[in-house]
Motif scaffolding. Structure first.
Motif, PDB file in Angstrom:
ATOM      1  N   TRP A  95      12.368  20.890 -14.823  1.00 54.33           N
ATOM      2  CA  TRP A  95      13.439  21.885 -14.770  1.00 54.33           C
ATOM      3  C   TRP A  95      12.849  23.233 -14.366  1.00 54.33           C
ATOM      4  O   TRP A  95      11.791  23.632 -14.862  1.00 54.33           O
ATOM      5  N   CYS A 105      18.840  26.271 -20.824  1.00 54.30           N
ATOM      6  CA  CYS A 105      18.469  25.068 -21.575  1.00 54.30           C
ATOM      7  C   CYS A 105      19.275  24.953 -22.865  1.00 54.30           C
ATOM      8  O   CYS A 105      19.726  23.866 -23.241  1.00 54.30           O
ATOM      9  N   PRO A 122      13.798  17.364 -20.195  1.00 59.23           N
ATOM     10  CA  PRO A 122      12.948  17.656 -19.022  1.00 59.23           C
ATOM     11  C   PRO A 122      11.588  16.986 -19.125  1.00 59.23           C
ATOM     12  O   PRO A 122      11.077  16.741 -20.216  1.00 59.23           O
ATOM     13  N   ILE A 125       9.025  22.216 -17.869  1.00 59.69           N
ATOM     14  CA  ILE A 125       9.893  23.358 -17.598  1.00 59.69           C
ATOM     15  C   ILE A 125       9.089  24.455 -16.903  1.00 59.69           C
ATOM     16  O   ILE A 125       7.978  24.785 -17.332  1.00 59.69           O
TER      17      ILE A 125
END
Length: 412
Positions: A95, A105, A122, A125
């Motif tokens: 992500w 998020c 995810p 990130i």
């Protein structure tokens, strides 16, 4: 849908939501937009964008500069209707986005919780705001996506999910290029390898371009829905200090708390007392005894700090007026004062020499210094300090406002 192991794409995504009101504390997703990006070429592979109709249309404004109006979302699908598509896009991928750890998020998890669905997870990130705060800093003035886009001539931020996701990717490319060029600039006199030597190098010994590519590493889990987020990096042994670039302006509030038999105003960020970590503040005027017995000094604040303090002051002033006080509210950021035509702020030291003061040596080590040494260290103009500040409100002798009190100072 593939497993996490075979989903290498990076997904840049962005949410547009309602702004919570006093009556409705939550946020409703109004738009979701995402692009899938190849991690090797950074080319866009696919995209998805849709308006989202909330359960209660009354929370959506009739007029919006973003185009997210009640009429626009009225015929859109609900989040439950797009949940499968959103899950498929996000789950098991890397992500990426601007400030996604503390905003997008959390909103994704909340949206899936509302429809009683397991949220996507995810693989890793990449939050460009957090990353640029560590590396790019204030080269463009501040780290807002709009500011960075204007700095590089990429056009105006539209505050629409798909467009902002694409803009975010372009901003990352430009920032990475600047940092790469800065870190690899070599003076001619320091460049020792001659062309002849380079030409003589055996072709098999020359490094391949991808030999030193650093793997994207996962970060720790983002906060669960409804819980205050914490800084992604440890600033000090003290808890709760936030870099101004990480402050969400619409999450600043103020409330009354008991104090010495009465009450005072406390400034909050995400319902937690706001304390700021400000790195590299440049001293304009050194120690002053004008406000004795409290000592203070004046610094030049960066634009992002001014913006945060202006919002804090405005919100606290509203609570001040609610209290019925007739004291004059004083601005935290001083503009065009008798000392300067530029914005300045005054930093005060805690009572009884309680401010912890250290000096950063060339080696990077911190050496604690006595208060008696502090005054002479801050006399020279342009001295740099890192300050850990509390925002203390006051109402005294007809004047009220916010004092910035240093709990800790590190002198460069």
């Amino acid at each position: 849908m593939g497993s996490r192991e075979d989903r290498p794409e990076i997904v840049f995504f962005d949410l547009e939501t309602t702004v919570p009101s006093e009556a409705d504390k939550g946020r409703c997703v109004l738009e979701f937009g995402a692009i899938l990006v190849c991690p090797k070429t950074l080319k866009e592979l696919d995209s998805y964008s849709t308006f989202v109709r909330p359960a209660n249309l009354s929370v959506v404004p009739d007029i919006s500069r973003k185009g997210l109006t009640r009429e626009a979302v009225n015929s859109a699908p609900t989040f439950q209707e797009i949940a499968d598509r959103v899950y498929d896009i996000l789950d098991g991928r890397i992500w990426a986005g601007h400030n996604i750890v503390k905003f997008d998020c959390i909103r994704i998890r909340e949206a899936f919780a509302e429809i009683r669905r397991v949220p996507p997870e995810p693989k890793a990130i990449v939050d460009s705001l957090t990353s640029l705060n560590r590396t790019f800093r204030n080269r463009a003035g501040n780290l807002k996506l709009e500011t960075l886009a204007n700095h590089f001539g990429l056009g105006q931020q539209r505050h629409r999910s798909l467009e902002d996701s694409r803009l975010n990717l372009e901003v990352v490319k430009y920032c990475a290029a600047v940092l790469f060029l800065e870190s690899n600039t070599v003076q001619p006199e320091n460049f020792q390898m001659s062309r002849a030597t380079n030409d003589q190098m055996d072709i098999d010994e020359r490094p391949e371009p991808d030999d030193e590519v650093e793997e994207i590493r996962p970060v720790s889990k983002f906060p669960a829905a409804g819980t205050p987020s914490t800084p992604l990096r440890i600033l000090s042994s003290d808890d709760g200090f936030v870099d101004p670039s990480e402050v969400l302006l619409d999450c600043i509030s103020a409330s009354f708390v008991p104090y010495s038999g009465g009450k005072k105003i406390q400034v909050l960020h995400r319902d937690v007392q706001l304390q700021l970590y400000c790195a590299g503040l440049r001293v304009r005027f050194g120690i002053s005894r004008q406000f004795a017995p409290k000592l203070s000094f004046v610094v030049d604040p960066p634009p992002i700090l001014c913006e945060v303090l202006d919002v804090c002051s405005g919100i606290a002033q509203t609570r001040h007026l609610d209290s019925g006080s007739s004291s004059q509210w004083m601005p935290t950021v001083e503009r065009e004062s008798e000392f300067s035509n530029y914005p300045t702020i005054r930093v005060r030291l805690r009572d009884n020499d309680a401010t912890e003061i250290s000096r950063r040596e060339i080696s990077g080590n911190l050496q604690k210094i006595q208060f008696s040494e502090f005054e002479s260290l801050l006399v020279p103009r342009r001295t740099l300090v890192d300050a850990y500040l509390s925002l203390d409100t006051y109402d005294y002798k007809g004047f009220a406002g916010i004092r910035l009190v240093a709990k800790r100072l590190i002198i460069h």
